[in-house]
Design an enzyme around this catalytic site. Structure first.
Site, PDB file in Angstrom:
ATOM      1  N   ASP A 151     -48.759   4.574 -22.734  1.00  0.00           N
ATOM      2  CA  ASP A 151     -47.422   5.070 -22.441  1.00  0.00           C
ATOM      3  C   ASP A 151     -46.518   4.796 -23.646  1.00  0.00           C
ATOM      4  O   ASP A 151     -46.888   5.132 -24.768  1.00  0.00           O
ATOM      5  CB  ASP A 151     -46.896   4.438 -21.141  1.00  0.00           C
ATOM      6  CG  ASP A 151     -45.688   5.188 -20.577  1.00  0.00           C
ATOM      7  OD1 ASP A 151     -45.902   6.143 -19.822  1.00  0.00           O
ATOM      8  OD2 ASP A 151     -44.547   4.816 -20.897  1.00  0.00           O
ATOM      9  N   TYR A 163     -36.349   7.120 -23.373  1.00  0.00           N
ATOM     10  CA  TYR A 163     -36.716   8.532 -23.496  1.00  0.00           C
ATOM     11  C   TYR A 163     -35.667   9.289 -24.321  1.00  0.00           C
ATOM     12  O   TYR A 163     -36.019  10.033 -25.243  1.00  0.00           O
ATOM     13  CB  TYR A 163     -36.854   9.159 -22.103  1.00  0.00           C
ATOM     14  CG  TYR A 163     -38.072   8.700 -21.349  1.00  0.00           C
ATOM     15  CD1 TYR A 163     -39.239   9.460 -21.329  1.00  0.00           C
ATOM     16  CD2 TYR A 163     -38.073   7.488 -20.668  1.00  0.00           C
ATOM     17  CE1 TYR A 163     -40.364   9.043 -20.642  1.00  0.00           C
ATOM     18  CE2 TYR A 163     -39.198   7.048 -19.980  1.00  0.00           C
ATOM     19  CZ  TYR A 163     -40.340   7.828 -19.975  1.00  0.00           C
ATOM     20  OH  TYR A 163     -41.452   7.388 -19.308  1.00  0.00           O
ATOM     21  N   HIS A 221     -53.464   6.339 -15.849  1.00  0.00           N
ATOM     22  CA  HIS A 221     -52.424   6.003 -16.810  1.00  0.00           C
ATOM     23  C   HIS A 221     -52.224   4.496 -16.982  1.00  0.00           C
ATOM     24  O   HIS A 221     -51.933   4.032 -18.078  1.00  0.00           O
ATOM     25  CB  HIS A 221     -51.115   6.647 -16.361  1.00  0.00           C
ATOM     26  CG  HIS A 221     -50.003   6.529 -17.347  1.00  0.00           C
ATOM     27  ND1 HIS A 221     -50.012   7.167 -18.566  1.00  0.00           N
ATOM     28  CD2 HIS A 221     -48.826   5.851 -17.309  1.00  0.00           C
ATOM     29  CE1 HIS A 221     -48.909   6.892 -19.235  1.00  0.00           C
ATOM     30  NE2 HIS A 221     -48.170   6.090 -18.488  1.00  0.00           N
TER      31      HIS A 221
END
Length: 409
Positions: free
Chosen positions: A182, A315, A375
């Site tokens: 990630d 982000y 993930h």
């Protein structure tokens, strides 16, 4: 001495627990679109799942028990000076190995993970006569967990990498290796780009790359053009396309309007639970989450030092950042030399790409295609991450002795 690392124990004030209880007691729930032919998860976290977990969070989940379990981890806190941002308190797990040749390993989590993802790896990284030994450092990233938050704009991947690098140097690890998925993938890439004399090798379990081009690597491009995809790569493209089509909405929001969704996450435990649990469900390979696991993950965000809204800013900041050594955020998937690279391919990752694509990320020494996992690999399938690291740094590998004076045994 001032500013030296000191032991850390999580201790959430009773007032914070009481505040959470009040919010949970006043929870309001959305309606649910019903369709017998459709999976209720198609709309997001099902209302019945949210209601069930909120009730358990309110009446059954024992944070103090979870807190005591987390406090069994060897945790510390220290201050790190960040250029242009002042001094941050950084929380981290630090498992020190008794083996004088142990390899320093920096573990970087992402969103919606945290430092607790390293938990299952720690016992297996101690090493023995036949497997390499590691010192393990697993920080709470700034804006996450029990590290400081940042309220000034411009705290980008370069700054996250700066914090982690300076932490390793402060702990006496002038050279080290990294592991991440990630945002840990992006931070690992940035560390390799900025500090190649210190970051000597990286292992990643989220793999992002573009198809090879003839102008960059004619051999890989020819291989990609002529050889058909294998079964893993075919199903992987379907998985990646599903994510881009149905699972990418959170990213669009958090990379453009993080303050808006942050208002909901900061104020409402219902919103936070639904937002995170959707990812725990969708991004894993049918991992059998227990309610206690889910609520521990979510509670770490709720009780985080900077608050849950801070975590989603990464982000926006990464997407809008200036370049790092003339490479934009998206260009960090280009070839980065000097840092040896190990790659784990997991079938239910949110990005599943062919090995020929991944080979263009850097001097790859190992690619393993695992039969299961998604993930959150360190939590779902820790044995595969351990297996990769043990092989990658074994006596017969090209990474043996990559950290000066450390052979891992």
């Amino acid at each position: 001495m001032a500013n030296q690392p000191k032991p850390y124990k999580i201790s959430i004030p009773d007032e914070s627990l009481q505040d959470l209880q009040q919010r949970l007691a006043l929870s309001k729930f959305a309606t649910q679109l019903e369709s017998p032919e459709e999976d209720p998860w198609d709309f997001g976290t099902p209302v019945k799942e949210v209601q069930r977990l909120i009730e358990y969070w309110k009446d059954g989940f024992d944070w103090r028990k979870a807190e005591a379990k987390l406090n069994e981890l060897p945790q510390y806190q220290t201050q790190i000076e960040v250029d242009g941002f002042g001094t941050l308190d950084i929380h981290y797990v630090h498992q020190i190995n008794t083996n004088k040749n142990a390899i320093p390993l920096l573990f970087s989590h992402g969103w919606p993970g945290s430092f607790i993802e390293v938990t299952k790896l720690l016992p297996m990284l101690k090493g023995d006569d036949s497997t390499p030994a590691f010192h393990v450092v697993a920080p709470s990233l700034p804006n996450f967990g029990f590290s400081s938050g940042v309220t000034h704009r411009g705290f980008c991947l370069e700054q996250y990498a700066e914090v982690l690098h300076k932490l390793m140097i402060k702990l006496g690890y002038d050279q080290y290796v990294t592991q991440g998925g990630d945002w840990g993938f992006w931070i690992t890439r940035t560390l390799g780009l900025l500090y190649p004399k210190h970051c000597k090798a990286s292992h990643i379990n989220m793999v992002l790359a573009k198809p090879p081009r003839f102008t960059d690597n004619p051999w890989l491009a020819l291989r990609h053009a002529l050889l058909p995809y294998n079964d893993r790569e075919k199903s992987g493209r379907e998985r990646s396309q599903w994510f881009e089509r149905e699972g990418y909405g959170y990213n669009q929001i958090q990379s453009t309007r993080p303050q808006t969704i942050g208002a909901a996450l900061e104020d409402s435990p219902v919103a936070l639970l639904a937002w995170i649990y959707e990812k725990l469900h969708d991004w894993t390979d049918s991992y059998p989450w227990t309610d206690d696991e889910i609520l521990t993950w979510v509670s770490v965000y709720w009780f985080s030092a900077a608050g849950p809204a801070a975590s989603v800013r990464i982000y926006y900041e990464a997407f809008h950042a200036a370049t790092v050594k003339r490479k934009s955020y998206k260009e960090l998937i280009a070839y980065i030399p000097h840092v040896k690279l190990g790659i784990a391919h997991l079938p239910r990752e949110i990005s599943v790409i062919p090995c020929s694509w991944a080979a263009g990320l850097g001097p790859v020494v190992q690619q393993n295609e695992h039969a299961r996992g998604g993930h959150f690999a360190a939590w779902e399938v820790p044995e595969f991450i351990i297996q990769d690291l043990q092989v990658m740094f074994s006596k017969n590998s090209s990474c043996y002795g990559v950290v000066s004076g450390k052979d891992g045994y």
